[in-house]
Design an enzyme around this catalytic site. Structure first.
Site, PDB file in Angstrom:
ATOM      1  N   PRO A   2      -4.229   2.417  -6.708  1.00  0.00           N
ATOM      2  CG  PRO A   2      -4.856   4.006  -5.545  1.00  0.00           C
ATOM      3  CD  PRO A   2      -5.372   3.463  -6.181  1.00  0.00           C
ATOM      4  CD  GLU A   3       0.191  -2.427  -5.640  1.00  0.00           C
ATOM      5  OE1 GLU A   3       1.242  -2.893  -4.825  1.00  0.00           O
ATOM      6  OE2 GLU A   3      -0.302  -2.837  -6.563  1.00  0.00           O
ATOM      7  CE  LYS A  61      -4.223  -2.451  -1.346  1.00  0.00           C
ATOM      8  NZ  LYS A  61      -4.625  -3.318  -1.912  1.00  0.00           N
ATOM      9  NE  ARG A 333      -5.831  -8.248  -9.570  1.00  0.00           N
ATOM     10  CZ  ARG A 333      -5.792  -7.170  -8.488  1.00  0.00           C
ATOM     11  NH1 ARG A 333      -6.646  -7.251  -7.403  1.00  0.00           N
ATOM     12  NH2 ARG A 333      -5.398  -6.176  -8.625  1.00  0.00           N
TER      13      ARG A 333
END
Ligand SMILES: [Zn+2]
Length: 360
Positions: A2-3, A61, A333
Site C-alpha cells: 500500500p502507498e 505510508k 523494481r
C-alpha cells in the site's frame, strides 16, 4: 505495498471508527506480527490495556494511533496486512467530517459496520469496491484483536480492531513518540509535532503541507541516482512506492533512469507535483468509498487501478501517444514507461539496468 492513498484511506477510517475509544483488552492469536515489540506479546498487552486512542496519524505510508499516555501504537500493513473494525457505527472521533457525507455504496454509512451480519466494503486492486458478506467472528489470518470500549450509537457493547494478515509481513508495536525536527505536525491526522521514534528518518510526504518541496528538489538534483529511485526514497519524500512513481514519471514525461542531477529545478518540482496530483486523484476516488479498513495485498489503489496510465501497462499502448509501453527493471523494481513520451537517457552507466522484454 500500500502507498500513501491506500494508507490514508485506512487512517481516515481509523479516525472515524476508533479514535476516542479505550483499549479494553488485547487478544494475541499469533505473536509474529509483534516481532518489533520490545518485550513481546505480554508487553504489548500491558502497554495497551486501559489506554485511550487519541488520534490516527499518517506520514507517507507510516500509520500510528496516538495513545493518551503520550506513546503510540504503530501499525505496518506490509504487503498483505489489513486493519478491520467491527462493531462500530460512524460516530464522533473523526477528524475528517467529509467522511460522513461520502460513504460510498452504503446509503447512510451509519450502520453496516456495526451489524455483525452486515456487509463490508471489499477493496481490491483490480475491481471496484464491493460489499461482501464474509464476517466470521474470527476471520482467517486474524493475528491480533484489540477490544475497544463502546461509544454512543454503537450497536453492541464494544468494538474491535483486528489485524488480519495473510503473509505476516505487517505488524504492530507500541513505541515512544519523538518531536519532529521542524516543529510542525508529525503527519496527517494530528496537530501534535510528534512522530514515532523509529520513524524520524521518514521525510514528509507529498501531500503534507509542511513538506519543504524546495529542499526535496535540491536533494534530488544533488544525486546521480535515477529519478525513480529518488522518488521512492522515503528519506527525500515519503509515501511513494512503485505504482505512484511510475504514474508520476509518466505524467512528467520522465524516464525513471534519468539521473537526479540531470534535472532542472522546474522539471524536478514538476515531477513532485505530478506525483502528488496522481495520489490526490487516487485518494479522491478511493477515499470517498473506503469505509471498511481494508488494504489489498497488492495495494494498487483500490479501484483507481483502472485509471492507471503507466503502472503494469508495459506492452500496451500509451494513452497519450499510442506508442507501445515498455518495461524494465530499475534497482530491482519494475518500471513501465512510454519510449516516446519518456525518453530513456543514454548511457546511464552509474545505474544498473537489466532490460526485460516486458516487465511488471
Ligand atoms: Zn507516450
Amino acid at each position: 505495498m500500500p502507498e500513501l492513498p491506500e494508507v490514508e484511506s485506512v487512517r481516515a477510517g481509523l479516525a472515524r471508527h476508533v479514535v476516542g475509544r479505550t483499549v479494553a483488552g488485547v487478544e494475541v492469536l499469533d505473536a509474529r506480527p509483534l516481532r518489533r515489540q520490545v518485550g513481546g506479546a505480554q508487553a504489548f498487552t500491558r502497554e495497551l490495556e486501559g489506554r485511550a486512542i487519541t488520534a490516527a496519524v499518517r506520514r507517507g505510508k507510516f500509520l500510528w494511533l496516538a495513545l493518551d499516555d503520550g506513546r503510540a501504537l504503530s501499525a505496518h500493513l506490509g504487503m498483505s496486512g489489513q486493519l478491520l473494525v467491527r462493531g462500530t457505527s460512524a460516530g464522533p472521533g473523526s477528524d475528517a467530517p467529509d467522511d460522513r457525507s461520502a460513504s460510498g455504496p452504503v446509503a447512510d454509512g451509519e450502520s453496516f459496520l456495526g451489524d455483525p451480519a452486515a456487509a463490508r466494503v471489499d477493496l481490491t486492486a483490480t475491481r471496484a469496491p464491493s460489499l461482501v458478506r464474509d464476517l466470521s467472528a474470527h476471520p482467517r489470518h486474524l493475528r491480533v484483536r484489540l477490544h475497544l470500549s463502546a461509544r454512543p450509537g454503537d450497536p453492541g457493547t464494544g468494538a474491535a480492531l483486528d489485524l488480519v494478515d495473510q503473509r505476516m509481513l505487517g505488524g504492530l508495536h507500541v513505541v515512544d513518540l519523538a518531536p519532529t525536527a521542524d516543529g510542525a505536525p508529525g503527519g496527517q491526522g494530528s496537530q501534535a509535532p510528534l512522530l514515532p521514534a523509529d520513524a524520524t528518518h521518514i521525510a514528509r510526504d507529498l501531500l503534507d503541507p509542511f513538506l519543504d518541496r524546495g529542499a526535496a528538489v535540491a536533494r534530488m538534483r544533488a544525486s546521480r541516482r535515477g529519478v525513480k529511485t529518488l522518488l521512492m526514497d522515503q528519506g527525500i519524500v515519503s509515501g511513494v512506492g512503485n505504482i505512484y512513481a511510475d504514474e508520476g514519471l509518466w505524467r512528467a514525461r520522465l524516464h525513471g533512469l534519468r539521473p537526479g542531477r540531470a534535472l532542472g529545478p522546474r522539471v524536478a518540482l514538476g515531477l513532485l507535483e505530478a506525483t502528488a496530483q496522481v495520489m490526490e486523484q487516487a485518494l479522491a476516488v478511493g477515499g470517498t468509498s473506503f469505509d471498511a479498513l481494508y488494504v489489498d495485498a497488492e495495494g494498487a489503489a483500490g479501484f483507481f487501478a483502472r485509471q492507471l496510465q503507466a503502472y503494469g501497462r508495459a506492452g500496451q499502448e500509451c494513452r497519450r501517444c499510442g506508442a507501445v509501453m515498455r518495461g524494465e527493471i530499475i534497482a530491482g523494481r519494475s518500471h513501465a514507461f512510454c519510449p516516446r513520451c519518456q525518453t530513456r537517457p543514454r548511457g546511464g552507466t552509474s545505474v544498473q539496468v537489466a532490460s526485460r522484454r516486458s516487465g511488471r
